[in-house]
Structures are given as C-alpha cells and as structure tokens.
Scaffold this motif. Structure first.
Motif, PDB file in Angstrom:
ATOM      1  N   GLU A  49       1.038  -1.073  -0.005  1.00  0.00           N
ATOM      2  CA  GLU A  49      -0.103   0.232   0.158  1.00  0.00           C
ATOM      3  C   GLU A  49       0.859   1.204  -0.137  1.00  0.00           C
ATOM      4  O   GLU A  49       0.343   2.376   0.233  1.00  0.00           O
ATOM      5  CB  GLU A  49      -1.040   0.078   1.226  1.00  0.00           C
ATOM      6  N   ILE A  53      -0.469   4.679   1.077  1.00  0.00           N
ATOM      7  CA  ILE A  53      -0.381   5.244   2.650  1.00  0.00           C
ATOM      8  C   ILE A  53       0.785   5.679   3.143  1.00  0.00           C
ATOM      9  O   ILE A  53       1.876   5.482   2.456  1.00  0.00           O
ATOM     10  CB  ILE A  53      -0.435   3.744   3.293  1.00  0.00           C
ATOM     11  N   TYR A  56       1.089   3.918   9.158  1.00  0.00           N
ATOM     12  CA  TYR A  56       0.228   2.880   9.511  1.00  0.00           C
ATOM     13  C   TYR A  56       0.581   2.960  11.065  1.00  0.00           C
ATOM     14  O   TYR A  56       1.697   2.990  11.656  1.00  0.00           O
ATOM     15  CB  TYR A  56       0.109   1.759   8.913  1.00  0.00           C
ATOM     16  N   ARG A  70      -4.648   3.520   9.243  1.00  0.00           N
ATOM     17  CA  ARG A  70      -3.882   3.853   8.038  1.00  0.00           C
ATOM     18  C   ARG A  70      -4.038   5.321   7.847  1.00  0.00           C
ATOM     19  O   ARG A  70      -5.105   6.039   7.795  1.00  0.00           O
ATOM     20  CB  ARG A  70      -4.310   3.096   7.042  1.00  0.00           C
TER      21      ARG A  70
END
Length: 156
Positions: A49, A53, A56, A70
């Motif tokens: 991701e 992102i 996280y 996230r």
C-alpha cells in the motif's frame, strides 16, 4: 481430636491444591497478545500500500483490542478496531511472500472510522479487518490463529 485434625488436613490440602490449580494459567493473555503484536509488526507488508499510505499503526493491546490505523497521502485516515474476544475466524489470501490476512468477527463487531474523506467523516461497522502481510509460512498463520483462539474464551 487427633482424628479430626488428620481428617481436616486430608481434606484441606487437596482442596487448597485444587484451588491453586484452578486459578493458575500456564499461559497468560499477555503472552498471546505479545505474540500477535510481534507477528503483525514483523510481517506487516507496507509495500502493498506504499503508493497510497503515508504511515500506519497496528496495535494489539493488553486489554484485548486489535487497532489498525492507516494514514493516506491525501490526508484521509482510516481506523479499524475490534475486541479480540469477538474473533471468529481468519483467512489468508496470497503466497508465502505476500498476501492479505482477513480477520473475521462474529458479527458487525469491527469499528470503522474514516476522517478527512471526500464524503466526510464516516463511522460504521464491519465484519472483518484486512491486514497486508509478507513472509508468512503456514506455521506462522497457524500460530496466529492459535493465539487468537486462546484469547477468545468461546472458541474451542
């Protein structure tokens, strides 16, 4: 009087041992939680991701919650949380190199909160949390399932 004292000792010693055994736990919840936290941290696959992102947070707490947050590059934030006692089952889709772990709950037990989204802030409920993982062997997955089941008192 000696017979009474002997009888009392013969009764109390096994009763005391039985009470101690009933309240002793060879493995504690802290050990299960610690193992889950370490597994999720060590095997988390940020590369699945990373284009969306920024960062996280993934925590398994001592009070029995799994929290996954996230932070997206566009400012949006997604937050998932569920009580580990609500764990029902899990699935893993992927290979040993890379895949996604689906943690299913008994019902709509996953709290989902979205902040700074185009559609506004949203609070909802879900039945699963999806965690991207890497380098997962079958033994690792079995151990994760085992620890989740030990935390959940309703699961045999």
């Amino acid at each position: 009087m000696k017979k009474f004292t002997l009888s009392l000792k013969l009764f109390l010693i096994p009763a005391f041992c039985l009470i101690l055994c009933a309240f002793s736990d060879s493995d504690s919840i802290d050990e299960y939680v610690g193992y889950l936290q370490k597994s999720f941290t060590d095997h988390y696959d940020f590369s699945q991701e990373s284009n969306q992102i920024k960062r996280y947070e993934l925590n398994v707490t001592n009070n029995g919650f799994c929290r996954y947050k996230r932070y997206f590059n566009n400012g949006k934030t997604e937050y998932f949380a569920f009580k580990l006692a609500k764990f029902k089952d899990m699935d893993y889709y992927g290979t040993t190199e890379s895949g996604k772990l689906y943690l299913h709950t008994k019902g709509d037990d996953v709290i989902v909160q979205t902040y700074k989204d185009k559609g506004g802030d949203v609070d909802s409920m879900a039945t699963q949390v999806i965690i991207p993982l890497k380098n997962m062997e079958a033994e690792d997955l079995n151990k994760i399932r085992e620890n989740l089941n030990k935390i959940n008192p309703q699961t045999p």
